[in-house]
Design a protein around this motif. Sequence first.
Motif, PDB file in Angstrom:
ATOM      1  N   LYS A 253       0.835  -1.211   0.000  1.00 53.24           N
ATOM      2  CA  LYS A 253       0.000   0.000   0.000  1.00 53.24           C
ATOM      3  C   LYS A 253       0.865   1.255   0.000  1.00 53.24           C
ATOM      4  CE  LYS A 253      -3.806  -2.302   2.401  1.00 53.24           C
ATOM      5  NZ  LYS A 253      -4.514  -2.456   3.696  1.00 53.24           N
ATOM      6  N   ARG A 254       1.950   1.229   0.777  1.00 52.90           N
ATOM      7  CA  ARG A 254       2.849   2.392   0.781  1.00 52.90           C
ATOM      8  C   ARG A 254       3.545   2.545  -0.573  1.00 52.90           C
ATOM      9  NH1 ARG A 254       4.337   0.256   5.995  1.00 52.90           N
ATOM     10  NH2 ARG A 254       3.229   1.414   7.621  1.00 52.90           N
ATOM     11  N   PHE A 255       3.920   1.424  -1.176  1.00 54.56           N
ATOM     12  CA  PHE A 255       4.583   1.482  -2.477  1.00 54.56           C
ATOM     13  C   PHE A 255       3.646   2.091  -3.518  1.00 54.56           C
ATOM     14  CE2 PHE A 255       5.954  -0.478  -6.532  1.00 54.56           C
ATOM     15  CZ  PHE A 255       7.260   0.012  -6.572  1.00 54.56           C
TER      16      PHE A 255
ATOM     17  N   ASP B 163      -0.597  -9.811  -4.024  1.00 59.09           N
ATOM     18  CA  ASP B 163      -1.524  -9.715  -2.894  1.00 59.09           C
ATOM     19  C   ASP B 163      -2.905  -9.371  -3.440  1.00 59.09           C
ATOM     20  OD1 ASP B 163      -2.932  -9.241  -0.609  1.00 59.09           O
ATOM     21  OD2 ASP B 163      -1.754  -7.501   0.035  1.00 59.09           O
ATOM     22  N   ASP B 164      -3.872 -10.276  -3.283  1.00 59.59           N
ATOM     23  CA  ASP B 164      -5.194 -10.027  -3.851  1.00 59.59           C
ATOM     24  C   ASP B 164      -5.883  -8.824  -3.211  1.00 59.59           C
ATOM     25  OD1 ASP B 164      -5.627 -11.173  -1.400  1.00 59.59           O
ATOM     26  OD2 ASP B 164      -6.918 -12.792  -2.122  1.00 59.59           O
ATOM     27  N   ARG B 165      -5.443  -8.414  -2.014  1.00 54.29           N
ATOM     28  CA  ARG B 165      -6.064  -7.279  -1.341  1.00 54.29           C
ATOM     29  C   ARG B 165      -5.643  -5.942  -1.955  1.00 54.29           C
ATOM     30  NH1 ARG B 165      -4.767  -9.292   4.732  1.00 54.29           N
ATOM     31  NH2 ARG B 165      -2.884  -9.929   3.607  1.00 54.29           N
TER      32      ARG B 165
ATOM     33  N   PHE C   6      -6.127  -4.671  -7.421  1.00 53.88           N
ATOM     34  CA  PHE C   6      -6.720  -3.669  -8.312  1.00 53.88           C
ATOM     35  C   PHE C   6      -5.860  -2.409  -8.373  1.00 53.88           C
ATOM     36  CE2 PHE C   6      -9.494   0.005  -9.071  1.00 53.88           C
ATOM     37  CZ  PHE C   6     -10.018  -0.355 -10.307  1.00 53.88           C
ATOM     38  N   GLU C   7      -5.469  -1.881  -7.191  1.00 54.47           N
ATOM     39  CA  GLU C   7      -4.637  -0.674  -7.152  1.00 54.47           C
ATOM     40  C   GLU C   7      -3.273  -0.921  -7.792  1.00 54.47           C
ATOM     41  OE1 GLU C   7      -6.136  -2.081  -4.619  1.00 54.47           O
ATOM     42  OE2 GLU C   7      -7.038  -0.618  -3.247  1.00 54.47           O
ATOM     43  N   PHE C   8      -2.773  -2.143  -7.633  1.00 57.99           N
ATOM     44  CA  PHE C   8      -1.436  -2.441  -8.145  1.00 57.99           C
ATOM     45  C   PHE C   8      -1.386  -2.419  -9.662  1.00 57.99           C
ATOM     46  CE2 PHE C   8       2.835  -3.868  -7.704  1.00 57.99           C
ATOM     47  CZ  PHE C   8       3.150  -3.696  -6.361  1.00 57.99           C
ATOM     48  N   GLN C   9      -2.509  -2.684 -10.314  1.00 55.63           N
ATOM     49  CA  GLN C   9      -2.528  -2.637 -11.778  1.00 55.63           C
ATOM     50  C   GLN C   9      -2.188  -1.233 -12.280  1.00 55.63           C
ATOM     51  OE1 GLN C   9      -2.711  -5.187 -14.011  1.00 55.63           O
ATOM     52  NE2 GLN C   9      -2.483  -6.333 -12.092  1.00 55.63           N
ATOM     53  N   ARG C  10      -2.743  -0.207 -11.597  1.00 54.93           N
ATOM     54  CA  ARG C  10      -2.415   1.163 -11.972  1.00 54.93           C
ATOM     55  C   ARG C  10      -0.933   1.453 -11.712  1.00 54.93           C
ATOM     56  NH1 ARG C  10      -5.197   3.904  -8.383  1.00 54.93           N
ATOM     57  NH2 ARG C  10      -3.395   4.407  -7.061  1.00 54.93           N
ATOM     58  N   THR C  11      -0.426   0.923 -10.603  1.00 54.31           N
ATOM     59  CA  THR C  11       0.987   1.134 -10.264  1.00 54.31           C
ATOM     60  C   THR C  11       1.898   0.538 -11.323  1.00 54.31           C
ATOM     61  OG1 THR C  11       0.475   1.131  -7.898  1.00 54.31           O
ATOM     62  CG2 THR C  11       2.756   0.695  -8.513  1.00 54.31           C
ATOM     63  N   ILE C  12       1.592  -0.676 -11.772  1.00 55.10           N
ATOM     64  CA  ILE C  12       2.408  -1.316 -12.810  1.00 55.10           C
ATOM     65  C   ILE C  12       2.368  -0.505 -14.097  1.00 55.10           C
ATOM     66  CG2 ILE C  12       2.694  -3.372 -14.234  1.00 55.10           C
ATOM     67  CD1 ILE C  12       3.505  -3.636 -11.257  1.00 55.10           C
ATOM     68  N   SER C  13       1.182  -0.007 -14.437  1.00 55.64           N
ATOM     69  CA  SER C  13       1.046   0.811 -15.636  1.00 55.64           C
ATOM     70  C   SER C  13       1.906   2.078 -15.525  1.00 55.64           C
ATOM     71  CB  SER C  13      -0.421   1.189 -15.841  1.00 55.64           C
ATOM     72  OG  SER C  13      -0.568   2.065 -16.932  1.00 55.64           O
TER      73      SER C  13
END
Length: 373
Positions: free
Chosen positions: A309-311, A339-341, A344-351
């Motif tokens: 979450k911090r990342f 982490d499934d929790r 969703f947010e991580f997809q934007r981060t990867i992009s």
Amino acid sequence: MTSAPPVSAAYDDLAKRGVLTPDPAQRQAAQHLDAVLQALAAEQPKGLFSKFFDKPEPVRGLYLHGEVGRGKTMLMDLFFAAVPIRGKRRVHFHEFMDEMHAGMAAFRQSDKGRDSDPVEAVVKPIIRSGLRLLCLDEFHVHDITNAMLLYRLFDKLFAQGVTLVATSNVVPDELYKDGLNRQLFLPFIELLKQHCVVASLAAERDYRRMKFAGQQVYAFGTGPEVRAEMDRLWLRITGGEQGMPGTVTSIGREIAVPQMAMGAARFGFADLCEKPLGSRDFVRIAHQFDSVVIDDVPQMDRTRSDAAKRFILLIDNLYDRGVKLGASFAVPLEQLGKDDRTAFEFQRTISRLDEMRSEDYLGKGLRDAPAAS
């Protein structure tokens, strides 16, 4: 043979060591900064009673403008480090204005706020702190609340002997251009030009862009080879400077920076994402550095939910500001978030991470992202 004044001497030293390429426009700007520094240093303390009766006359400051990547921040670094007075402060323009608005709002809600001037209320503690030099990075006015406040605020600060040194991407006459009720803002422009020498930094090259031209800013895997690759990138960004430990001040506390040099900072993943830092801390980091290197970013599964979450917050703030990122990852980008929790947010981060290594992103200047409130 007389030695060069402090800012010019520091600049010449960097050039001599190959940290930067000498540029006549940058050296001329260093001379302008030296003039302010020497005037501040020459001020002598007045008599015991004069401080109660004399109206202080501020040293005329400097408003240094130029296109992105021309070295304004680097020169401000050299100047601020060399100024031999205690009453100095350096802050991003939007952070400073946010502080002023927050202070006025708190004063209005107090018992005293009903009949008194809130601008006077926020200026008084600044003056009591002994401030003589205020350095503002990235002076840029686009908000009507700032535009309407600036004259009243700086009229009082200048009257109390505060000297302003500011960097900006625009000339004073283009501040708040096409803004609502701009005619009410024009007196501030005249006040600014009265109290600051206006100087252009017309360097021909975008040095910030040159640092990243043709560079692979991400490394994947672990071990000494990956670390060596990041070491090479770090020295490229800093012009060969290893850097020194430092701090970022955020919400009244200090965030440790393991290495910082030439407007860049280097952290381990744990320094940023496994400590109790939040979005406001990451905003401060994004405003203080134009480049950030992060070592040892791990794969983030359920055992690292908080770190993930911090990342996410960290990358959002660096991206919004346009900060250049170098990083080493244990796994390819698409395998980072497990982490499934936070999936969703991580997809934007990867992009965003993918975009942040593109030539287009690396070639652009910093964005005028708002400061933390």
